[in-house]
Design an enzyme around this catalytic site. Structure first.
Site, PDB file in Angstrom:
ATOM      1  N   HIS A  52       0.841  -1.199   0.000  1.00 19.55           N
ATOM      2  CA  HIS A  52       0.000   0.000   0.000  1.00 19.55           C
ATOM      3  C   HIS A  52       0.877   1.250   0.000  1.00 19.55           C
ATOM      4  O   HIS A  52       2.061   1.203   0.357  1.00 19.55           O
ATOM      5  CB  HIS A  52      -0.908   0.010   1.226  1.00 19.55           C
ATOM      6  CG  HIS A  52      -1.990  -1.017   1.171  1.00 19.55           C
ATOM      7  ND1 HIS A  52      -3.078  -1.012   2.019  1.00 19.55           N
ATOM      8  CD2 HIS A  52      -2.164  -2.104   0.362  1.00 19.55           C
ATOM      9  CE1 HIS A  52      -3.867  -2.044   1.754  1.00 19.55           C
ATOM     10  NE2 HIS A  52      -3.331  -2.722   0.745  1.00 19.55           N
ATOM     11  N   GLU A  54       0.976   3.826   1.969  1.00 21.92           N
ATOM     12  CA  GLU A  54       1.534   4.187   3.275  1.00 21.92           C
ATOM     13  C   GLU A  54       2.735   3.308   3.620  1.00 21.92           C
ATOM     14  O   GLU A  54       3.749   3.790   4.154  1.00 21.92           O
ATOM     15  CB  GLU A  54       0.479   4.054   4.379  1.00 21.92           C
ATOM     16  CG  GLU A  54      -0.751   4.927   4.188  1.00 21.92           C
ATOM     17  CD  GLU A  54      -1.876   4.189   3.478  1.00 21.92           C
ATOM     18  OE1 GLU A  54      -1.576   3.492   2.497  1.00 21.92           O
ATOM     19  OE2 GLU A  54      -3.039   4.317   3.897  1.00 21.92           O
TER      20      GLU A  54
END
Length: 377
Positions: A52, A54
């Site tokens: 992802h 992040e």
């Protein structure tokens, strides 16, 4: 404007994800005004369900800064982090998180709580416990010793004297033995400092342990539980010591407890600076709870004994009012200190000073009589 600037950088990363047929989410991490990590979703490209935006940005930031913790960093991400990313954010100790849009399905910052009504349960569960307490109290609580088969506290002429006492005489008594009684006001000030220290630990202890000592949010929250449990044990021990060791002279127990609180706070400061483990620091805070709850329980007893039965309610009202003014210091005041140039060191110094003042108030009470009933006759 800074927020907009960095969120635009995150949106730029999201556009790269969209161009690669990924879920269009982007993230950037800022440290001291510069971007130290950025990323966008790459789950399809890397065939990795954990890739992802992040996670990639966090990895890039830790490599750029040369450490696994990002204490002074801020994350900007276009969509609310999922549970996995939220966990990584917590473990990497990122200080602030800003996201552009909520994810009502998978978001783990605010959407999960809204979806499952967690914020409502924070009120419902304590309300249920309070309702149960009402029924239990109504069932077992009695107003007088006689109602449970015990002898009355007042006997003979005392009851007749009270019944014949005029309102003016009672007012004069309360004025002399409560409002003009320096012991009552000294106890109120002492309780003020007791409450400041107590609520400082409850309000700020978990935050400090999480942000500066590496403890995760769950274990930092345990601080409150352990502090309260040790506090209950401390109250029981303090009550026993007052009755058995000091023959009802509770001010002596309060002095010892305040000295113990001072030693605990100083120990916490020293151990924290020496790099002690979070578990050790948690235990020291628990000891502080055991000591600080003793005076909290006993100050009311001392005031009642010295205001006598006729003035005890007024005395307790004064002490209660002064005590809860303390939240202005422990909550708002300590928050200002922590955010100032003095930081957490300033908060600790303030706690030490207040523990010293609280202990000093009880020093002249060491030889004080256990009650003032003979003086009030």
């Amino acid at each position: 404007m800074e927020h907009e600037k960095y969120m635009r950088e995150a949106l730029r990363e999201a556009s790269y994800a969209a161009a690669e047929d990924e879920v269009p989410i982007g993230a950037v991490i800022i440290c001291r005004g510069r971007i130290v990590g950025k990323g966008h979703n790459m789950t399809e490209k890397l065939n990795d369900p954990t890739a992802h935006a992040e996670m990639i940005a966090i990895t890039a930031a830790t490599e750029a800064l040369g450490g696994k913790y990002l204490n002074d960093c801020t994350l900007y991400v276009t969509v609310e982090p999922c549970p996995m990313c939220a966990g990584a954010i917590i473990n990497s100790r990122i200080k602030n998180v800003y996201f552009g849009a909520k994810d009502m399905k998978n978001g783990a910052v605010v959407s999960a709580a809204q979806n499952f009504g967690a914020w409502k349960m924070m009120f419902i569960i304590p309300g249920i416990i309070a309702a149960i307490g009402i029924f239990v109290t109504a069932a077992i609580l009695r107003d007088t010793p006689k109602s449970v088969g015990l002898p009355e506290l007042s006997e003979g002429n005392e009851k007749k004297e009270e019944s014949s006492e005029t309102s003016a005489e009672l007012s004069a008594f309360i004025r002399k033995h409560v409002w003009q009684n320096p012991i009552i006001w000294a106890l109120a000030v002492a309780d003020f400092f007791v409450y400041v220290i107590r609520f400082a630990v409850l309000d700020w202890g978990p935050t400090f342990l999480r942000e500066h000592c590496g403890m995760n949010a769950e274990w930092a929250g345990v601080t409150v539980f352990v502090f309260e449990i040790f506090g209950v044990i401390g109250m029981l021990i303090a009550g026993w010591a007052s009755d058995k060791l000091f023959k009802g002279r509770s001010a002596r127990t309060c002095l010892i407890c305040m000295i113990g609180t001072l030693v605990s706070v100083l120990g916490f400061i020293g151990l924290q600076k020496a790099g002690a483990s979070p578990v050790v620091l948690l235990f020291v805070l628990a000891l502080a709870g055991a000591f600080i709850y003793g005076p909290q329980a006993l100050i009311g007893v001392i005031s009642s004994n010295h205001a006598t039965r006729k003035g005890s309610a007024t005395a307790l009202g004064i002490i209660g009012f002064v005590s809860y003014v303390s939240v202005l210091v422990s909550g708002w005041g300590f928050g200002l200190i922590a955010d100032s140039k003095y930081g957490w060191n300033g908060v600790f110094v303030a706690m030490v000073v207040m523990a010293i003042i609280g202990a000093a108030i009880f020093v002249p009470m060491w030889k004080m009589k256990r009650d003032a009933y003979s003086d009030a006759e």
